[in-house]
Design a protein around this motif. Sequence first.
Motif, PDB file in Angstrom:
ATOM      1  N   ALA A  19       6.000  18.981   5.961  1.00 52.11           N
ATOM      2  CA  ALA A  19       5.955  20.364   5.957  1.00 52.11           C
ATOM      3  C   ALA A  19       6.724  20.846   4.424  1.00 52.11           C
ATOM      4  O   ALA A  19       7.516  20.063   3.816  1.00 52.11           O
ATOM      5  N   PHE A  20       6.340  21.842   4.032  1.00 53.63           N
ATOM      6  CA  PHE A  20       6.455  22.453   2.459  1.00 53.63           C
ATOM      7  C   PHE A  20       8.113  22.194   2.308  1.00 53.63           C
ATOM      8  O   PHE A  20       8.484  21.750   1.184  1.00 53.63           O
ATOM      9  N   PRO A  21       9.085  22.727   3.041  1.00 53.14           N
ATOM     10  CA  PRO A  21      10.377  22.638   2.749  1.00 53.14           C
ATOM     11  C   PRO A  21      10.925  21.140   2.318  1.00 53.14           C
ATOM     12  O   PRO A  21      11.703  20.926   1.688  1.00 53.14           O
ATOM     13  N   VAL A  22      10.410  20.466   3.136  1.00 51.67           N
ATOM     14  CA  VAL A  22      10.705  18.814   3.004  1.00 51.67           C
ATOM     15  C   VAL A  22      10.332  18.430   1.762  1.00 51.67           C
ATOM     16  O   VAL A  22      10.876  17.796   0.838  1.00 51.67           O
ATOM     17  N   ALA A  23       8.955  18.575   1.456  1.00 51.13           N
ATOM     18  CA  ALA A  23       8.328  18.147   0.035  1.00 51.13           C
ATOM     19  C   ALA A  23       8.783  18.872  -1.029  1.00 51.13           C
ATOM     20  O   ALA A  23       9.203  18.343  -2.382  1.00 51.13           O
ATOM     21  N   ALA A  24       9.198  20.287  -0.784  1.00 55.80           N
ATOM     22  CA  ALA A  24       9.681  21.126  -1.880  1.00 55.80           C
ATOM     23  C   ALA A  24      11.126  20.693  -2.324  1.00 55.80           C
ATOM     24  O   ALA A  24      11.559  20.417  -3.634  1.00 55.80           O
ATOM     25  N   ARG A  25      11.824  20.160  -1.309  1.00 53.43           N
ATOM     26  CA  ARG A  25      13.426  19.592  -1.856  1.00 53.43           C
ATOM     27  C   ARG A  25      13.186  18.160  -2.686  1.00 53.43           C
ATOM     28  O   ARG A  25      14.024  18.205  -3.544  1.00 53.43           O
ATOM     29  N   ALA A  26      12.131  17.485  -2.217  1.00 52.86           N
ATOM     30  CA  ALA A  26      12.060  16.401  -3.053  1.00 52.86           C
ATOM     31  C   ALA A  26      11.326  16.592  -4.525  1.00 52.86           C
ATOM     32  O   ALA A  26      12.101  16.034  -5.414  1.00 52.86           O
ATOM     33  N   ALA A  27      10.703  17.335  -4.668  1.00 52.03           N
ATOM     34  CA  ALA A  27      10.211  18.019  -5.825  1.00 52.03           C
ATOM     35  C   ALA A  27      11.280  18.520  -6.721  1.00 52.03           C
ATOM     36  O   ALA A  27      11.155  18.133  -8.017  1.00 52.03           O
ATOM     37  N   GLY A 354      -0.098  26.209  -4.531  1.00 50.39           N
ATOM     38  CA  GLY A 354       0.452  27.404  -5.034  1.00 50.39           C
ATOM     39  C   GLY A 354      -0.015  28.772  -4.075  1.00 50.39           C
ATOM     40  O   GLY A 354      -0.158  28.423  -2.882  1.00 50.39           O
ATOM     41  N   PRO A 355       0.014  29.748  -4.357  1.00 49.38           N
ATOM     42  CA  PRO A 355       0.091  31.218  -3.476  1.00 49.38           C
ATOM     43  C   PRO A 355      -1.286  31.117  -2.758  1.00 49.38           C
ATOM     44  O   PRO A 355      -1.513  31.450  -1.661  1.00 49.38           O
ATOM     45  N   ILE A 356      -2.536  30.964  -3.472  1.00 49.81           N
ATOM     46  CA  ILE A 356      -3.771  30.800  -2.799  1.00 49.81           C
ATOM     47  C   ILE A 356      -4.097  29.928  -1.981  1.00 49.81           C
ATOM     48  O   ILE A 356      -4.372  29.972  -0.883  1.00 49.81           O
ATOM     49  N   GLY A 357      -3.412  28.594  -2.266  1.00 45.87           N
ATOM     50  CA  GLY A 357      -3.395  27.540  -1.114  1.00 45.87           C
ATOM     51  C   GLY A 357      -2.584  27.669  -0.054  1.00 45.87           C
ATOM     52  O   GLY A 357      -2.804  27.330   1.004  1.00 45.87           O
ATOM     53  N   ALA A 358      -1.433  28.805  -0.013  1.00 49.42           N
ATOM     54  CA  ALA A 358      -0.629  29.025   0.801  1.00 49.42           C
ATOM     55  C   ALA A 358      -1.322  29.871   1.949  1.00 49.42           C
ATOM     56  O   ALA A 358      -0.942  30.241   3.273  1.00 49.42           O
ATOM     57  N   ILE A 359      -2.301  30.707   1.632  1.00 46.26           N
ATOM     58  CA  ILE A 359      -2.997  31.315   2.723  1.00 46.26           C
ATOM     59  C   ILE A 359      -4.537  30.585   2.851  1.00 46.26           C
ATOM     60  O   ILE A 359      -4.856  30.751   3.928  1.00 46.26           O
ATOM     61  N   GLN A 372       2.607  21.004   8.888  1.00 45.45           N
ATOM     62  CA  GLN A 372       2.640  21.096   7.447  1.00 45.45           C
ATOM     63  C   GLN A 372       1.540  22.528   6.882  1.00 45.45           C
ATOM     64  O   GLN A 372       2.318  23.287   6.128  1.00 45.45           O
ATOM     65  N   VAL A 373       0.680  22.715   7.762  1.00 46.77           N
ATOM     66  CA  VAL A 373      -0.155  24.057   7.491  1.00 46.77           C
ATOM     67  C   VAL A 373       0.645  25.344   7.863  1.00 46.77           C
ATOM     68  O   VAL A 373       0.805  26.131   7.037  1.00 46.77           O
ATOM     69  N   ASP A 374       1.573  25.136   8.949  1.00 44.98           N
ATOM     70  CA  ASP A 374       2.060  26.195   9.408  1.00 44.98           C
ATOM     71  C   ASP A 374       3.462  26.525   8.640  1.00 44.98           C
ATOM     72  O   ASP A 374       3.940  27.854   8.583  1.00 44.98           O
ATOM     73  N   SER A 375       3.932  25.774   7.852  1.00 42.14           N
ATOM     74  CA  SER A 375       4.813  26.020   6.758  1.00 42.14           C
ATOM     75  C   SER A 375       4.185  26.792   5.497  1.00 42.14           C
ATOM     76  O   SER A 375       5.245  27.257   4.920  1.00 42.14           O
ATOM     77  N   LEU A 376       3.187  26.842   5.154  1.00 49.82           N
ATOM     78  CA  LEU A 376       2.626  27.179   4.024  1.00 49.82           C
ATOM     79  C   LEU A 376       2.806  28.588   3.777  1.00 49.82           C
ATOM     80  O   LEU A 376       3.120  29.113   2.684  1.00 49.82           O
ATOM     81  N   PRO A 377       2.707  29.585   4.770  1.00 44.69           N
ATOM     82  CA  PRO A 377       2.927  31.076   4.584  1.00 44.69           C
ATOM     83  C   PRO A 377       4.371  31.148   4.423  1.00 44.69           C
ATOM     84  O   PRO A 377       4.554  32.413   3.790  1.00 44.69           O
ATOM     85  N   TYR A 378       5.265  30.390   4.573  1.00 47.44           N
ATOM     86  CA  TYR A 378       6.506  30.655   4.060  1.00 47.44           C
ATOM     87  C   TYR A 378       7.127  29.988   2.743  1.00 47.44           C
ATOM     88  O   TYR A 378       8.200  30.270   2.196  1.00 47.44           O
ATOM     89  N   ALA A 379       5.942  29.522   2.063  1.00 44.97           N
ATOM     90  CA  ALA A 379       6.519  29.150   0.574  1.00 44.97           C
ATOM     91  C   ALA A 379       6.204  30.050  -0.087  1.00 44.97           C
ATOM     92  O   ALA A 379       5.604  29.798  -1.350  1.00 44.97           O
ATOM     93  N   SER A 380       6.861  30.978   0.036  1.00 43.71           N
ATOM     94  CA  SER A 380       6.814  32.147  -0.862  1.00 43.71           C
ATOM     95  C   SER A 380       7.786  33.273  -0.983  1.00 43.71           C
ATOM     96  O   SER A 380       8.412  33.056   0.070  1.00 43.71           O
ATOM     97  N   ASP A 402       1.291  38.362   7.175  1.00 46.37           N
ATOM     98  CA  ASP A 402       0.397  38.453   8.632  1.00 46.37           C
ATOM     99  C   ASP A 402       0.180  37.087   8.903  1.00 46.37           C
ATOM    100  O   ASP A 402       0.122  36.890  10.159  1.00 46.37           O
ATOM    101  N   LEU A 403       0.029  35.939   8.012  1.00 47.19           N
ATOM    102  CA  LEU A 403      -0.021  34.771   8.523  1.00 47.19           C
ATOM    103  C   LEU A 403       1.166  34.152   9.070  1.00 47.19           C
ATOM    104  O   LEU A 403       1.034  33.415  10.057  1.00 47.19           O
ATOM    105  N   ARG A 404       2.340  34.648   8.646  1.00 48.51           N
ATOM    106  CA  ARG A 404       3.680  34.252   9.387  1.00 48.51           C
ATOM    107  C   ARG A 404       3.652  34.824  10.659  1.00 48.51           C
ATOM    108  O   ARG A 404       4.150  34.107  11.719  1.00 48.51           O
ATOM    109  N   SER A 405       3.105  36.133  10.958  1.00 51.03           N
ATOM    110  CA  SER A 405       3.091  36.584  12.455  1.00 51.03           C
ATOM    111  C   SER A 405       2.223  35.593  13.021  1.00 51.03           C
ATOM    112  O   SER A 405       2.529  35.332  14.347  1.00 51.03           O
ATOM    113  N   GLN A 406       1.066  35.218  12.797  1.00 48.11           N
ATOM    114  CA  GLN A 406       0.427  34.170  13.182  1.00 48.11           C
ATOM    115  C   GLN A 406       0.986  32.906  13.831  1.00 48.11           C
ATOM    116  O   GLN A 406       0.623  32.636  14.695  1.00 48.11           O
TER     117      GLN A 406
END
Length: 485
Positions: A19-27, A354-359, A372-380, A402-406
């Motif tokens: 998920a993004f938080p884990v991968a981002a921490r390593a980056a 990036g932002p377009i990938g997050a949606i 992993q997919v569910d984490s992307l709307p929060y990567a912003s 909207d995706l976060r609510s979904q």
Amino acid sequence: MTLAPDPIATAATFVGMPAFPVAARAALADSQLRHNLEHATHTIRDKRNRVVAEVPDWEDLRTRGAALKDAALADLEQHLLTLEQRLTEAGATVHWARDAAEANAVVAQVAHRHGLDEVVKVKSMATAEIGLNEALAEEGIAAWETDLAELIVQLGDDLPSHILVPAIHRNRAEIRQIFLDKMASAGRPAPDDLSQQPAELAGAARLHLREKFLRAKMAVSGANFAVAETGTLVVVESEGNGRMCLTLPDVLVSVVGIEKVVPTFADLDVFLRLLPRSSTGERMNPYTSTWTGVTPGDGPQELHVVLLDNGRTRALADEVGRSALRCIRCSACLNNCPVYERTGGHAYGSVYPGPIGAILNPLMKGVGVDEQVDSLPYASSLCGACYEVCPVKIDIPSILVDLRSQVVDAHRGGRPSLEAVAMKGAAATFASSGRLRLAERFTGLGTTLARRLGLATAWSGARDLPTAPAESFRAWWKRTDGGRR
């Protein structure tokens, strides 16, 4: 037929990414990566800002671009049928692919029918999305990337991290070492005395690729746009490698996302002014290639066009998110995103970062299925920089919300998360003045215990845990009669 080198066995894959938080921490822990990204994104961003400022009607162009894409999407079925008819009339063979497997099978079948064990490729997000290179390798077919940045990624057994500049996370020294170590196994080796000067690196790539261009019998491309009224496909690029692929081989297969269709040739005018300034910071694109079917004695004599869905109709059905299909893949949102600038593209776990990938990823794949997919709307940070620079006015922050609510709705009914339990508790507390008063009395004790026992590390790891005031606002208000004494 000259035997091609064995297909490169790419070890890297986005499959199974955390998920993004884990991968981002390593980056974030990679200082060299952050330096490379900061330098590259700022350079592209500054160039874009300069050339956009030269256009007095830039905002009008953005509005027109958004309206044209929306109109095309509103009548997508008819435009696609018209495109199919025109392509067929011009001598092309049209294939419809519901998903990656069907699209990959078409390309492999065409190659096998001609007895080929290698193809050259124009840079294409659609073919990266469907994992075409890996699918062809399983069929014994080598797919050679000819875009310079894609070549670097392929030779380095790496993954793309940017839509426009896939090797943005690499610096010159790293690229030089990749060429010295890997070029020989894929064809013509790099010169032994290769330096890290850009001109020499580009020269080594040019000589390496020239052998492949002259030998190739089949090429694979995508398309930036597909014109329904004429059956014309359009590819824009900066290096000319794409044009070599589009003209020299006998067979061409173009994999085109169904959202790339535009109704008329005149519509291209707006997009060919928006795209180069937004992407590479250039006033016009160095190479714009268009082809309409097959012309005897000129260019490929067999053309296949694969119209790819792969989740696009799912995105189209989303009333809020469907505007993401306006995207013309300029990558301006990536270059202006403070999150992307610090984490890079790999953390998003997709060829669309990036932002377009997050949606785009949640819209095309659906939510509630993959963590992993569910984490992307929060990567912003929802700062809105992506919307301000998008040439077709995709309101990415609104779609993210909207995706976060979904995502939340998709997980209702199962075992509630700690966050959900906390929110329910907060709602119950705020619903009663008596419960709220009681909570205020024990807030100080609660935060002190949480700090001493380490119960709030998820919060305090990146920010301070606030100290509760000695007196609540409600108590102060009552004691001072509303601040009058």
